[in-house]
Design a protein around this motif. Structure first.
Motif, PDB file in Angstrom:
ATOM      1  N   MET A   1     101.611  42.496  -3.825  1.00  0.00           N
ATOM      2  CA  MET A   1     101.963  43.405  -4.910  1.00  0.00           C
ATOM      3  C   MET A   1     102.093  42.726  -6.267  1.00  0.00           C
ATOM      4  O   MET A   1     102.750  43.239  -7.178  1.00  0.00           O
ATOM      5  CB  MET A   1     103.243  44.158  -4.546  1.00  0.00           C
ATOM      6  CG  MET A   1     103.085  44.973  -3.265  1.00  0.00           C
ATOM      7  SD  MET A   1     104.517  45.971  -2.852  1.00  0.00           S
ATOM      8  CE  MET A   1     104.425  47.237  -4.110  1.00  0.00           C
ATOM      9  N   THR A   2     101.440  41.587  -6.401  1.00  0.00           N
ATOM     10  CA  THR A   2     101.432  40.882  -7.683  1.00  0.00           C
ATOM     11  C   THR A   2     100.015  40.607  -8.165  1.00  0.00           C
ATOM     12  O   THR A   2      99.838  39.931  -9.186  1.00  0.00           O
ATOM     13  CB  THR A   2     102.171  39.543  -7.540  1.00  0.00           C
ATOM     14  OG1 THR A   2     101.569  38.792  -6.480  1.00  0.00           O
ATOM     15  CG2 THR A   2     103.636  39.751  -7.216  1.00  0.00           C
ATOM     16  N   VAL A   3      99.042  41.124  -7.453  1.00  0.00           N
ATOM     17  CA  VAL A   3      97.634  40.861  -7.764  1.00  0.00           C
ATOM     18  C   VAL A   3      96.819  42.114  -7.483  1.00  0.00           C
ATOM     19  O   VAL A   3      96.962  42.727  -6.423  1.00  0.00           O
ATOM     20  CB  VAL A   3      97.077  39.703  -6.899  1.00  0.00           C
ATOM     21  CG1 VAL A   3      95.610  39.456  -7.219  1.00  0.00           C
ATOM     22  CG2 VAL A   3      97.886  38.435  -7.093  1.00  0.00           C
TER      23      VAL A   3
ATOM     24  N   PRO B   1     103.299  48.113 -11.434  1.00  0.00           N
ATOM     25  CA  PRO B   1     102.868  48.585 -12.753  1.00  0.00           C
ATOM     26  C   PRO B   1     103.760  48.065 -13.880  1.00  0.00           C
ATOM     27  O   PRO B   1     104.788  47.422 -13.626  1.00  0.00           O
ATOM     28  CB  PRO B   1     103.013  50.105 -12.618  1.00  0.00           C
ATOM     29  CG  PRO B   1     104.193  50.266 -11.700  1.00  0.00           C
ATOM     30  CD  PRO B   1     104.052  49.139 -10.690  1.00  0.00           C
ATOM     31  N   ASP B   2     103.364  48.376 -15.114  1.00  0.00           N
ATOM     32  CA  ASP B   2     104.245  48.105 -16.242  1.00  0.00           C
ATOM     33  C   ASP B   2     105.307  49.207 -16.303  1.00  0.00           C
ATOM     34  O   ASP B   2     105.354  50.097 -15.441  1.00  0.00           O
ATOM     35  CB  ASP B   2     103.449  47.989 -17.546  1.00  0.00           C
ATOM     36  CG  ASP B   2     102.704  49.262 -17.932  1.00  0.00           C
ATOM     37  OD1 ASP B   2     103.047  50.359 -17.439  1.00  0.00           O
ATOM     38  OD2 ASP B   2     101.763  49.172 -18.744  1.00  0.00           O
ATOM     39  N   ARG B   3     106.157  49.169 -17.305  1.00  0.00           N
ATOM     40  CA  ARG B   3     107.257  50.131 -17.337  1.00  0.00           C
ATOM     41  C   ARG B   3     106.806  51.552 -17.637  1.00  0.00           C
ATOM     42  O   ARG B   3     107.579  52.507 -17.465  1.00  0.00           O
ATOM     43  CB  ARG B   3     108.312  49.687 -18.360  1.00  0.00           C
ATOM     44  CG  ARG B   3     107.824  49.555 -19.781  1.00  0.00           C
ATOM     45  CD  ARG B   3     108.903  48.954 -20.671  1.00  0.00           C
ATOM     46  NE  ARG B   3     109.322  47.656 -20.172  1.00  0.00           N
ATOM     47  CZ  ARG B   3     110.316  46.932 -20.711  1.00  0.00           C
ATOM     48  NH1 ARG B   3     110.974  47.403 -21.751  1.00  0.00           N
ATOM     49  NH2 ARG B   3     110.619  45.755 -20.220  1.00  0.00           N
ATOM     50  N   GLU B   4     105.535  51.712 -18.025  1.00  0.00           N
ATOM     51  CA  GLU B   4     104.960  53.042 -18.242  1.00  0.00           C
ATOM     52  C   GLU B   4     104.275  53.571 -16.985  1.00  0.00           C
ATOM     53  O   GLU B   4     103.769  54.697 -16.980  1.00  0.00           O
ATOM     54  CB  GLU B   4     103.944  52.990 -19.386  1.00  0.00           C
ATOM     55  CG  GLU B   4     104.479  52.415 -20.687  1.00  0.00           C
ATOM     56  CD  GLU B   4     105.631  53.219 -21.249  1.00  0.00           C
ATOM     57  OE1 GLU B   4     105.639  54.450 -21.084  1.00  0.00           O
ATOM     58  OE2 GLU B   4     106.534  52.604 -21.862  1.00  0.00           O
ATOM     59  N   GLY B   5     104.231  52.751 -15.933  1.00  0.00           N
ATOM     60  CA  GLY B   5     103.620  53.181 -14.683  1.00  0.00           C
ATOM     61  C   GLY B   5     102.152  52.861 -14.555  1.00  0.00           C
ATOM     62  O   GLY B   5     101.485  53.351 -13.637  1.00  0.00           O
TER      63      GLY B   5
ATOM     64  N   SER C   1      98.550  40.800 -11.554  1.00  0.00           N
ATOM     65  CA  SER C   1      98.938  42.074 -12.167  1.00  0.00           C
ATOM     66  C   SER C   1     100.097  41.859 -13.131  1.00  0.00           C
ATOM     67  O   SER C   1     100.630  42.801 -13.707  1.00  0.00           O
ATOM     68  CB  SER C   1      99.329  43.107 -11.094  1.00  0.00           C
ATOM     69  OG  SER C   1     100.348  42.596 -10.250  1.00  0.00           O
ATOM     70  N   GLY C   2     100.489  40.614 -13.289  1.00  0.00           N
ATOM     71  CA  GLY C   2     101.508  40.280 -14.282  1.00  0.00           C
ATOM     72  C   GLY C   2     102.919  40.573 -13.830  1.00  0.00           C
ATOM     73  O   GLY C   2     103.176  40.973 -12.696  1.00  0.00           O
ATOM     74  N   ALA C   3     103.854  40.375 -14.732  1.00  0.00           N
ATOM     75  CA  ALA C   3     105.264  40.604 -14.434  1.00  0.00           C
ATOM     76  C   ALA C   3     105.507  42.076 -14.118  1.00  0.00           C
ATOM     77  O   ALA C   3     105.007  42.965 -14.814  1.00  0.00           O
ATOM     78  CB  ALA C   3     106.123  40.173 -15.615  1.00  0.00           C
TER      79      ALA C   3
ATOM     80  N   ILE D   1     100.707  40.536 -22.034  1.00  0.00           N
ATOM     81  CA  ILE D   1      99.706  39.683 -21.395  1.00  0.00           C
ATOM     82  C   ILE D   1     100.348  38.327 -21.152  1.00  0.00           C
ATOM     83  O   ILE D   1     100.977  37.760 -22.046  1.00  0.00           O
ATOM     84  CB  ILE D   1      98.451  39.538 -22.279  1.00  0.00           C
ATOM     85  CG1 ILE D   1      97.748  40.892 -22.419  1.00  0.00           C
ATOM     86  CG2 ILE D   1      97.496  38.500 -21.698  1.00  0.00           C
ATOM     87  CD1 ILE D   1      96.641  40.911 -23.438  1.00  0.00           C
ATOM     88  N   GLY D   2     100.220  37.816 -19.946  1.00  0.00           N
ATOM     89  CA  GLY D   2     100.799  36.526 -19.607  1.00  0.00           C
ATOM     90  C   GLY D   2      99.810  35.391 -19.763  1.00  0.00           C
ATOM     91  O   GLY D   2      98.837  35.470 -20.504  1.00  0.00           O
TER      92      GLY D   2
END
Length: 329
Positions: free
Chosen positions: A85-87, A93-97, A207-209, A217-218
């Motif tokens: 669940m990290t790739v 998702p981000d905080r917007e889903g 998929s980032g933080a 973007i990381g």
């Protein structure tokens, strides 16, 4: 009098520089004159999900395939696995889903490609490969990256799984952004390979933080921060809090330390220690590097215990716990 003093200062400075250059050159020469037969092919990757990724990459390497093809093929495995669940598919998702993906890839000739803030495409690493192979650019982002992917035959997909959506809705109850170290929130898959030809390549995808701000973007798509390859020396990739790798250009730092004669293990440790020194409150963060040199020697180091990495060569596959600052403190 002043002219004489300036001359003496310049002479001392020149001597110091010459000494440093001699020391630097000697270290590199010592490394390159190693009589050990290179351990190749070999592939290493971050975290336990690197085991399945390595297995796929090895099918390319053992058939005399190129490292660049191996790393792309390898990291596509976790990208397609909804349980990672990290790739890729199933990523938080981000905080917007919205699930937004970052990736980069780099070959033995310093060709590289990258995508950032890419939506709806399961395999960002393969889009990054095409950015490298088919465009004059290194990085495409957002809508431009998506448009390019679609033009290359990729299909739009819903990447938000039911499991990830439930986790997001649970997070929304408090909307508190507090990354938990080593717990499924920034566990990038980074992979490095040395093929039978003696060439190095690397790939990095994420998929980032989890529940990041929209547009964040990381380090994973940034050449030098989340991944760097120098075919004369070695390669490095990173995991953990991406902002810290960006601030220090961490993977480039690791490779440059190997250039100066340090082993992959020593180079990773020095890079982590530098980051920790600058942070001050480093116990609140996780940063980890893995590195591979031209001899097939590898190493890793991190801040927090709990980071592991997978190594695959002719002897099989091993999952190794990376040494860490806090474990030794």
């Amino acid at each position: 009098m002043n002219s004489k003093r300036q001359f003496l200062k310049f002479s001392l400075f020149s001597t110091a520089v010459a000494s440093s250059v001699t020391s630097f050159t000697g270290a590199v020469a010592a490394t390159r004159k190693s009589g050990n037969k290179p351990n190749k092919p070999i592939v290493i990757s971050t975290w336990q999900h690197g085991i399945a990724a390595n297995k796929q990459a090895w099918t390319v390497l053992e058939e005399n395939g190129k490292a660049i093809d191996a790393v792309e093929s390898g990291v596509r495995v976790p990208e397609a696995d909804p349980n990672v669940m990290t790739v890729g598919y199933g990523g938080y998702p981000d905080r917007e889903g919205h699930v937004t993906l970052d990736a980069c890839i780099m070959d033995e000739n310093q060709n590289c490609g990258s995508v950032a803030y890419l939506k709806h495409i399961k395999h960002p690493i393969s889009v990054a490969r095409l950015v490298m192979d088919k465009t004059p650019h290194v990085m495409l982002a957002g809508q431009g990256a998506l448009d390019f992917a679609l033009s290359q035959g990729f299909k739009k997909e819903n990447l938000l799984t039911d499991k990830a959506e439930r986790a997001w809705k649970e997070w929304l109850k408090e909307s508190k952004y507090a990354p938990v170290i080593n717990i499924e929130n920034h566990d990038t898959i980074g992979m490095l390979a040395l093929d039978k030809h003696g060439d190095l390549s690397g790939a990095c995808t994420t998929s980032g933080a989890a529940f990041k701000m929209a547009g964040r973007i990381g380090d994973s798509p940034i050449i030098g921060a989340g991944l760097y390859v120098d075919n004369e020396v070695g390669a490095a990739t990173a995991t953990g809090m991406g902002e810290l790798m960006i601030k220090t250009v961490g993977c480039h730092l690791v490779v440059e330390m190997m250039r100066q004669g340090l082993s992959p293990q020593q180079a990773c440790q020095k890079a982590v220690e530098r980051i920790a020194t600058k942070l001050g409150d480093y116990k609140s963060f996780q940063v980890g590097f893995i590195a591979l040199n031209k001899q097939g020697e590898y190493g890793s180091y991190c801040i927090q215990p709990g980071f592991d990495y997978a190594v695959t060569d002719v002897k099989g596959t091993t999952l190794i716990d990376a040494p860490s600052i806090l474990a030794s403190s």
